[in-house]
Design a protein around this motif. Structure first.
Motif, PDB file in Angstrom:
ATOM      1  N   GLN A  47       0.823  -1.212   0.000  1.00 65.39           N
ATOM      2  CA  GLN A  47       0.000   0.000   0.000  1.00 65.39           C
ATOM      3  C   GLN A  47       0.858   1.265   0.000  1.00 65.39           C
ATOM      4  O   GLN A  47       0.587   2.217  -0.707  1.00 65.39           O
ATOM      5  CB  GLN A  47      -0.920  -0.006   1.223  1.00 65.39           C
ATOM      6  CG  GLN A  47      -1.618   1.311   1.435  1.00 65.39           C
ATOM      7  CD  GLN A  47      -3.125   1.186   1.431  1.00 65.39           C
ATOM      8  OE1 GLN A  47      -3.681   0.166   1.068  1.00 65.39           O
ATOM      9  NE2 GLN A  47      -3.766   2.232   1.816  1.00 65.39           N
ATOM     10  N   GLU A  48       1.917   1.264   0.824  1.00 66.15           N
ATOM     11  CA  GLU A  48       2.778   2.443   0.888  1.00 66.15           C
ATOM     12  C   GLU A  48       3.520   2.630  -0.424  1.00 66.15           C
ATOM     13  O   GLU A  48       3.768   3.754  -0.851  1.00 66.15           O
ATOM     14  CB  GLU A  48       3.765   2.301   2.041  1.00 66.15           C
ATOM     15  CG  GLU A  48       3.120   2.589   3.385  1.00 66.15           C
ATOM     16  CD  GLU A  48       4.025   2.226   4.547  1.00 66.15           C
ATOM     17  OE1 GLU A  48       5.230   2.003   4.321  1.00 66.15           O
ATOM     18  OE2 GLU A  48       3.511   2.158   5.671  1.00 66.15           O
ATOM     19  N   SER A  49       3.861   1.543  -1.073  1.00 60.24           N
ATOM     20  CA  SER A  49       4.628   1.635  -2.319  1.00 60.24           C
ATOM     21  C   SER A  49       3.759   2.006  -3.513  1.00 60.24           C
ATOM     22  O   SER A  49       4.186   2.749  -4.396  1.00 60.24           O
ATOM     23  CB  SER A  49       5.323   0.300  -2.613  1.00 60.24           C
ATOM     24  OG  SER A  49       6.215  -0.039  -1.581  1.00 60.24           O
ATOM     25  N   PHE A  50       2.517   1.501  -3.529  1.00 53.71           N
ATOM     26  CA  PHE A  50       1.692   1.669  -4.728  1.00 53.71           C
ATOM     27  C   PHE A  50       0.410   2.474  -4.484  1.00 53.71           C
ATOM     28  O   PHE A  50      -0.314   2.783  -5.429  1.00 53.71           O
ATOM     29  CB  PHE A  50       1.312   0.295  -5.297  1.00 53.71           C
ATOM     30  CG  PHE A  50       2.487  -0.479  -5.822  1.00 53.71           C
ATOM     31  CD1 PHE A  50       2.940  -0.303  -7.125  1.00 53.71           C
ATOM     32  CD2 PHE A  50       3.166  -1.363  -5.004  1.00 53.71           C
ATOM     33  CE1 PHE A  50       4.035  -1.010  -7.605  1.00 53.71           C
ATOM     34  CE2 PHE A  50       4.264  -2.079  -5.467  1.00 53.71           C
ATOM     35  CZ  PHE A  50       4.695  -1.897  -6.765  1.00 53.71           C
ATOM     36  N   GLY A  51       0.124   2.769  -3.241  1.00 48.23           N
ATOM     37  CA  GLY A  51      -1.044   3.592  -2.952  1.00 48.23           C
ATOM     38  C   GLY A  51      -2.329   2.815  -2.760  1.00 48.23           C
ATOM     39  O   GLY A  51      -3.312   3.346  -2.267  1.00 48.23           O
ATOM     40  N   CYS A  52      -2.350   1.567  -3.186  1.00 47.19           N
ATOM     41  CA  CYS A  52      -3.523   0.727  -2.975  1.00 47.19           C
ATOM     42  C   CYS A  52      -3.110  -0.728  -3.155  1.00 47.19           C
ATOM     43  O   CYS A  52      -1.979  -1.021  -3.537  1.00 47.19           O
ATOM     44  CB  CYS A  52      -4.647   1.081  -3.953  1.00 47.19           C
ATOM     45  SG  CYS A  52      -4.292   0.639  -5.656  1.00 47.19           S
ATOM     46  N   LEU A  53      -4.037  -1.614  -2.881  1.00 48.67           N
ATOM     47  CA  LEU A  53      -3.777  -3.045  -3.029  1.00 48.67           C
ATOM     48  C   LEU A  53      -4.614  -3.559  -4.187  1.00 48.67           C
ATOM     49  O   LEU A  53      -5.837  -3.605  -4.070  1.00 48.67           O
ATOM     50  CB  LEU A  53      -4.166  -3.786  -1.741  1.00 48.67           C
ATOM     51  CG  LEU A  53      -3.538  -3.280  -0.440  1.00 48.67           C
ATOM     52  CD1 LEU A  53      -4.173  -3.990   0.752  1.00 48.67           C
ATOM     53  CD2 LEU A  53      -2.045  -3.521  -0.445  1.00 48.67           C
ATOM     54  N   ASP A  54      -3.993  -3.915  -5.280  1.00 48.95           N
ATOM     55  CA  ASP A  54      -4.784  -4.490  -6.372  1.00 48.95           C
ATOM     56  C   ASP A  54      -4.595  -6.011  -6.373  1.00 48.95           C
ATOM     57  O   ASP A  54      -3.785  -6.560  -5.634  1.00 48.95           O
ATOM     58  CB  ASP A  54      -4.436  -3.866  -7.724  1.00 48.95           C
ATOM     59  CG  ASP A  54      -2.999  -4.124  -8.121  1.00 48.95           C
ATOM     60  OD1 ASP A  54      -2.297  -4.862  -7.407  1.00 48.95           O
ATOM     61  OD2 ASP A  54      -2.578  -3.582  -9.157  1.00 48.95           O
ATOM     62  N   GLU A  55      -5.367  -6.688  -7.218  1.00 49.82           N
ATOM     63  CA  GLU A  55      -5.358  -8.152  -7.149  1.00 49.82           C
ATOM     64  C   GLU A  55      -3.993  -8.779  -7.435  1.00 49.82           C
ATOM     65  O   GLU A  55      -3.581  -9.691  -6.723  1.00 49.82           O
ATOM     66  CB  GLU A  55      -6.415  -8.739  -8.083  1.00 49.82           C
ATOM     67  CG  GLU A  55      -6.559 -10.244  -7.831  1.00 49.82           C
ATOM     68  CD  GLU A  55      -7.613 -10.905  -8.704  1.00 49.82           C
ATOM     69  OE1 GLU A  55      -8.430 -10.188  -9.292  1.00 49.82           O
ATOM     70  OE2 GLU A  55      -7.595 -12.129  -8.771  1.00 49.82           O
ATOM     71  N   GLN A  59      -2.172 -11.293  -4.850  1.00 51.46           N
ATOM     72  CA  GLN A  59      -1.765 -12.649  -5.235  1.00 51.46           C
ATOM     73  C   GLN A  59      -0.277 -12.870  -4.982  1.00 51.46           C
ATOM     74  O   GLN A  59       0.137 -13.943  -4.536  1.00 51.46           O
ATOM     75  CB  GLN A  59      -2.077 -12.889  -6.717  1.00 51.46           C
ATOM     76  CG  GLN A  59      -3.559 -13.041  -6.993  1.00 51.46           C
ATOM     77  CD  GLN A  59      -3.853 -13.208  -8.467  1.00 51.46           C
ATOM     78  OE1 GLN A  59      -3.120 -12.698  -9.308  1.00 51.46           O
ATOM     79  NE2 GLN A  59      -4.927 -13.902  -8.770  1.00 51.46           N
ATOM     80  N   TYR A  60       0.500 -11.842  -5.257  1.00 59.21           N
ATOM     81  CA  TYR A  60       1.946 -11.941  -5.055  1.00 59.21           C
ATOM     82  C   TYR A  60       2.268 -12.159  -3.580  1.00 59.21           C
ATOM     83  O   TYR A  60       3.058 -13.047  -3.223  1.00 59.21           O
ATOM     84  CB  TYR A  60       2.594 -10.659  -5.572  1.00 59.21           C
ATOM     85  CG  TYR A  60       4.080 -10.591  -5.380  1.00 59.21           C
ATOM     86  CD1 TYR A  60       4.917 -11.591  -5.856  1.00 59.21           C
ATOM     87  CD2 TYR A  60       4.662  -9.495  -4.737  1.00 59.21           C
ATOM     88  CE1 TYR A  60       6.291 -11.515  -5.688  1.00 59.21           C
ATOM     89  CE2 TYR A  60       6.029  -9.411  -4.564  1.00 59.21           C
ATOM     90  CZ  TYR A  60       6.842 -10.421  -5.044  1.00 59.21           C
ATOM     91  OH  TYR A  60       8.196 -10.343  -4.873  1.00 59.21           O
ATOM     92  N   VAL A  61       1.646 -11.377  -2.736  1.00 55.70           N
ATOM     93  CA  VAL A  61       1.878 -11.512  -1.296  1.00 55.70           C
ATOM     94  C   VAL A  61       1.400 -12.876  -0.814  1.00 55.70           C
ATOM     95  O   VAL A  61       2.087 -13.567  -0.051  1.00 55.70           O
ATOM     96  CB  VAL A  61       1.166 -10.375  -0.531  1.00 55.70           C
ATOM     97  CG1 VAL A  61       1.150 -10.652   0.971  1.00 55.70           C
ATOM     98  CG2 VAL A  61       1.845  -9.039  -0.822  1.00 55.70           C
ATOM     99  N   ALA A  62       0.218 -13.296  -1.272  1.00 59.28           N
ATOM    100  CA  ALA A  62      -0.335 -14.578  -0.853  1.00 59.28           C
ATOM    101  C   ALA A  62       0.608 -15.729  -1.210  1.00 59.28           C
ATOM    102  O   ALA A  62       0.914 -16.596  -0.382  1.00 59.28           O
ATOM    103  CB  ALA A  62      -1.705 -14.803  -1.510  1.00 59.28           C
ATOM    104  N   ALA A  63       1.072 -15.733  -2.440  1.00 61.24           N
ATOM    105  CA  ALA A  63       1.943 -16.823  -2.893  1.00 61.24           C
ATOM    106  C   ALA A  63       3.300 -16.780  -2.206  1.00 61.24           C
ATOM    107  O   ALA A  63       3.861 -17.809  -1.840  1.00 61.24           O
ATOM    108  CB  ALA A  63       2.107 -16.756  -4.408  1.00 61.24           C
ATOM    109  N   SER A  64       3.826 -15.585  -2.012  1.00 61.60           N
ATOM    110  CA  SER A  64       5.146 -15.463  -1.395  1.00 61.60           C
ATOM    111  C   SER A  64       5.148 -15.896   0.058  1.00 61.60           C
ATOM    112  O   SER A  64       6.124 -16.468   0.548  1.00 61.60           O
ATOM    113  CB  SER A  64       5.639 -14.006  -1.483  1.00 61.60           C
ATOM    114  OG  SER A  64       5.779 -13.605  -2.827  1.00 61.60           O
ATOM    115  N   LEU A  65       4.052 -15.639   0.758  1.00 62.69           N
ATOM    116  CA  LEU A  65       3.988 -15.970   2.183  1.00 62.69           C
ATOM    117  C   LEU A  65       3.296 -17.302   2.439  1.00 62.69           C
ATOM    118  O   LEU A  65       3.202 -17.749   3.580  1.00 62.69           O
ATOM    119  CB  LEU A  65       3.235 -14.858   2.944  1.00 62.69           C
ATOM    120  CG  LEU A  65       3.838 -13.452   2.868  1.00 62.69           C
ATOM    121  CD1 LEU A  65       3.012 -12.481   3.691  1.00 62.69           C
ATOM    122  CD2 LEU A  65       5.291 -13.451   3.341  1.00 62.69           C
TER     123      LEU A  65
END
Ligand code: FES
Length: 178
Positions: A47-55, A59-65
């Motif tokens: 959110q801080e890097s891109f201003g919002c959370l898009d899909e 998905q990237y965060v979900a898969a990485s963690l």
């Protein structure tokens, strides 16, 4: 090549784009050892890097963690300081993945559109409800599934979903009238 960060032994996933800001996100997750407990930190970083959370970011965060996408959507839509693209007071994410599609998730979307006048990515004019879709929430056994303000709802019928949405937004008739 985009930076790829993965927890050892889990599915490798490339960052959604070559954007260097994903390195910041990846560094955050790496600092926390790609543990599922790093979810909120990781979402903050997106959110801080891109201003919002898009899909793609979710998905990237979900898969990485190694966290189910349904849980990531749940956390992202539960906390008000996270924002998905449209910002309504309440959020409904309808899954349009294969399992849910076969189980008639398009009928859920049509019902919402007919009742609230919003399509995917839109928010009601009064800002009470935002509608999003996801390609798979990771809860295929519950198809057709949706996430309502952070809570997973499964085996939904259109009438049941509308009833639950009305409960969420309260004055449903006012929504339709505006
Ligand atoms: S396809 Fe809908 S939860 Fe997997």
């Amino acid at each position: 090549m985009p930076s790829v960060g993965t927890k050892a032994g889990t599915n490798a996933i490339a960052a959604p784009t070559d954007d260097k800001r994903w390195r910041v996100v990846d560094a955050t997750m790496r600092r926390h050892g790609y543990r599922p407990a790093a979810l909120i930190e990781a979402l903050h970083s997106v959110q801080e890097s891109f201003g919002c959370l898009d899909e793609p970011g979710l998905q990237y965060v979900a898969a990485s963690l190694g966290v189910p996408l349904s849980r990531v959507f749940g956390v992202a839509t539960f906390y008000h300081y996270f924002s998905l693209k449209p910002q309504g007071d309440h959020t409904c994410v309808v899954c349009t993945g294969t399992a849910c599609y076969i189980k008639e998730s398009p009928a859920l979307l049509r019902a919402i559109e007919a009742e609230f006048g919003i399509a995917n990515g839109e928010t009601t004019p009064d800002g009470s409800l935002s509608l999003l879709t996801a390609r798979c929430l990771g809860t295929c056994g519950l198809a057709p599934a949706a996430v309502l303000d952070g809570d997973v709802a499964g085996r939904l019928q259109p009438a049941e979903l509308l009833e639950r949405l009305h409960q969420l937004v309260g004055a449903a008739k006012e929504v339709a009238a505006r």
